[in-house]
Design a protein around this motif. Structure first.
Motif, PDB file in Angstrom:
ATOM      1  N   UNK A   1       0.829  -1.200   0.000  1.00  0.00           N
ATOM      2  CA  UNK A   1       0.000   0.000   0.000  1.00  0.00           C
ATOM      3  C   UNK A   1       0.869   1.258   0.000  1.00  0.00           C
ATOM      4  N   UNK A   2       1.880   1.299   0.875  1.00  0.00           N
ATOM      5  CA  UNK A   2       2.748   2.477   0.977  1.00  0.00           C
ATOM      6  C   UNK A   2       3.547   2.697  -0.311  1.00  0.00           C
ATOM      7  N   UNK A   3       4.070   1.603  -0.875  1.00  0.00           N
ATOM      8  CA  UNK A   3       4.884   1.725  -2.091  1.00  0.00           C
ATOM      9  C   UNK A   3       4.050   2.165  -3.289  1.00  0.00           C
ATOM     10  N   UNK A   4       2.835   1.649  -3.404  1.00  0.00           N
ATOM     11  CA  UNK A   4       1.978   2.058  -4.526  1.00  0.00           C
ATOM     12  C   UNK A   4       1.546   3.515  -4.387  1.00  0.00           C
ATOM     13  N   UNK A   5       1.360   3.975  -3.146  1.00  0.00           N
ATOM     14  CA  UNK A   5       1.011   5.378  -2.923  1.00  0.00           C
ATOM     15  C   UNK A   5       2.162   6.284  -3.352  1.00  0.00           C
TER      16      UNK A   5
ATOM     17  N   UNK B   1       3.959  10.301  -6.683  1.00  0.00           N
ATOM     18  CA  UNK B   1       5.222  10.938  -7.076  1.00  0.00           C
ATOM     19  C   UNK B   1       5.698  10.483  -8.443  1.00  0.00           C
ATOM     20  N   UNK B   2       4.779   9.915  -9.208  1.00  0.00           N
ATOM     21  CA  UNK B   2       5.175   9.319 -10.485  1.00  0.00           C
ATOM     22  C   UNK B   2       5.885  10.323 -11.408  1.00  0.00           C
ATOM     23  N   UNK B   3       5.387  11.526 -11.445  1.00  0.00           N
ATOM     24  CA  UNK B   3       5.942  12.520 -12.389  1.00  0.00           C
ATOM     25  C   UNK B   3       7.350  12.951 -12.008  1.00  0.00           C
ATOM     26  N   UNK B   4       7.680  12.923 -10.745  1.00  0.00           N
ATOM     27  CA  UNK B   4       8.990  13.424 -10.287  1.00  0.00           C
ATOM     28  C   UNK B   4      10.013  12.312 -10.081  1.00  0.00           C
ATOM     29  N   UNK B   5       9.603  11.060 -10.204  1.00  0.00           N
ATOM     30  CA  UNK B   5      10.518   9.947  -9.962  1.00  0.00           C
ATOM     31  C   UNK B   5      11.314   9.619 -11.217  1.00  0.00           C
ATOM     32  N   UNK B   6      12.572   9.283 -11.013  1.00  0.00           N
ATOM     33  CA  UNK B   6      13.399   8.836 -12.128  1.00  0.00           C
ATOM     34  C   UNK B   6      13.028   7.392 -12.476  1.00  0.00           C
ATOM     35  N   UNK B   7      13.422   6.967 -13.655  1.00  0.00           N
ATOM     36  CA  UNK B   7      13.136   5.602 -14.087  1.00  0.00           C
ATOM     37  C   UNK B   7      13.794   4.578 -13.157  1.00  0.00           C
ATOM     38  N   UNK B   8      14.994   4.921 -12.692  1.00  0.00           N
ATOM     39  CA  UNK B   8      15.691   3.999 -11.776  1.00  0.00           C
ATOM     40  C   UNK B   8      14.929   3.842 -10.469  1.00  0.00           C
TER      41      UNK B   8
END
Length: 316
Positions: free
Chosen positions: A111-115, A120-127
């Motif tokens: 749950x925490x990881x999917x949140x 934060x999908x837009x600001x996260x790097x691919x790595x």
């Protein structure tokens, strides 16, 4: 255990009947003396024809003994059922606690990881996204493994006594090697067997499969980090029982530290927290062996592997 209890009741009940029969026999002997008759079947028939009360006196011990046997047998079955229910209830109480603990943890992680991934999908790097996805997959795998272990325990507790028959150790291990082919190939495990001196056991086929599968998978799971796993399984005829020696060269168990809890439900003894498991395997192994009128003991030292010595019946 039930067969043993029934045999004890049968022994004492038959003893009581035989003891009770001594009284009418003695009374027949006295009656023959009083009626100046020889003590034989003809005289006994004559005495019964003269006084029918002898029929009641002579059959009463048999009837009462049989009634006592049936009552004792019913009482024993009731006690066995109550004892089994107490064991199941205790296991279910522990299971309920473990479900809330072991299944809740991975679920909260997911749950925490999917949140984090969604907000934060837009600001996260691919790595970083790949790292989060890997952690989600690890939590899902842990959840599924724990769930399967719990389902295995529930099926075991529900199954009760299973049909016992003559089982081939070689056939059982050969089938398991095929089922566990991926784990064996991935780990490089070598499995050697020698069942020439004790090829068959008289047990539940389902339980035998579960016992050996748990021991093999444990040997692979807790293998030594610096060597490929080697598993040796052999059997011998040992005074009416079959002695099975199961040994591995894995990481071993500190029996001085864990010996009294080795076969306890939900106990784990590996020093590697990254290895997943719920502590159900060895509990099932011991319980299934004992339900087949057998026994198990362990010898082990950290870093030197483990040897399990199992005794199982060769006949019913």
């Amino acid at each position: 255990m039930e067969k043993k209890a029934i045999s004890v009741h049968t022994k004492y009940t038959l003893g009581g009947i035989l003891f009770g029969l001594s009284f009418p026999i003695f009374s027949q002997f006295i009656d023959c003396l009083l009626n100046d008759l020889d003590f034989n079947w003809a005289s006994i028939i004559i005495i019964h024809q003269r006084n029918v009360i002898h029929y009641v006196v002579d059959t009463a011990p048999i009837v009462l003994g049989a009634a006592g046997f049936l009552l004792g047998l019913t009482h024993q079955k009731k006690n066995d059922s109550n004892r089994q229910l107490r064991i199941i209830n205790k296991s279910l109480d522990t299971l309920t606690y473990k479900i809330t603990h072991d299944l809740r943890g991975p679920a909260l992680n997911i749950k925490a990881l999917t949140e984090i991934l969604s907000t934060s999908n837009a600001t996260l790097s691919d790595t970083k996204k790949e790292e989060l996805i890997d952690k989600i997959n690890e939590s899902v795998a842990s959840w599924l493994l724990t769930f399967e272990d719990f389902m295995s325990l529930l099926r075991h507790e529900k199954s009760g006594a299973l049909e016992q028959k003559k089982c081939s150790l070689q056939d059982t291990v050969s089938d398991l090697i095929q089922v566990l082919d991926y784990d064996i190939q991935e780990s490089g495990a070598k499995i050697k067997t020698d069942f020439t001196k004790g090829p068959f056991v008289f047990v539940s086929e389902i339980y035998l499969n579960s016992i050996l599968k748990n021991l093999i998978t444990n040997a692979i799971k807790y293998r030594h980090a610096e060597r490929e796993p080697e598993i040796n399984i052999s059997s011998f005829d040992d005074d009416g029982m079959v002695k099975i020696i199961f040994s591995d060269n894995g990481s071993g168990i500190d029996l001085d530290k864990y010996g009294d809890k080795l076969f306890t439900l939900f106990e784990r003894f590996g020093e590697k927290p990254e290895i997943q498991g719920s502590g159900i395997g060895l509990y099932l192994v011991k319980d299934q062996i004992e339900k087949n009128n057998g026994s198990i003991m362990a010898q082990s030292k950290p870093g030197e592997g483990t040897i399990f010595t199992i005794h199982l019946p060769i006949t019913s």
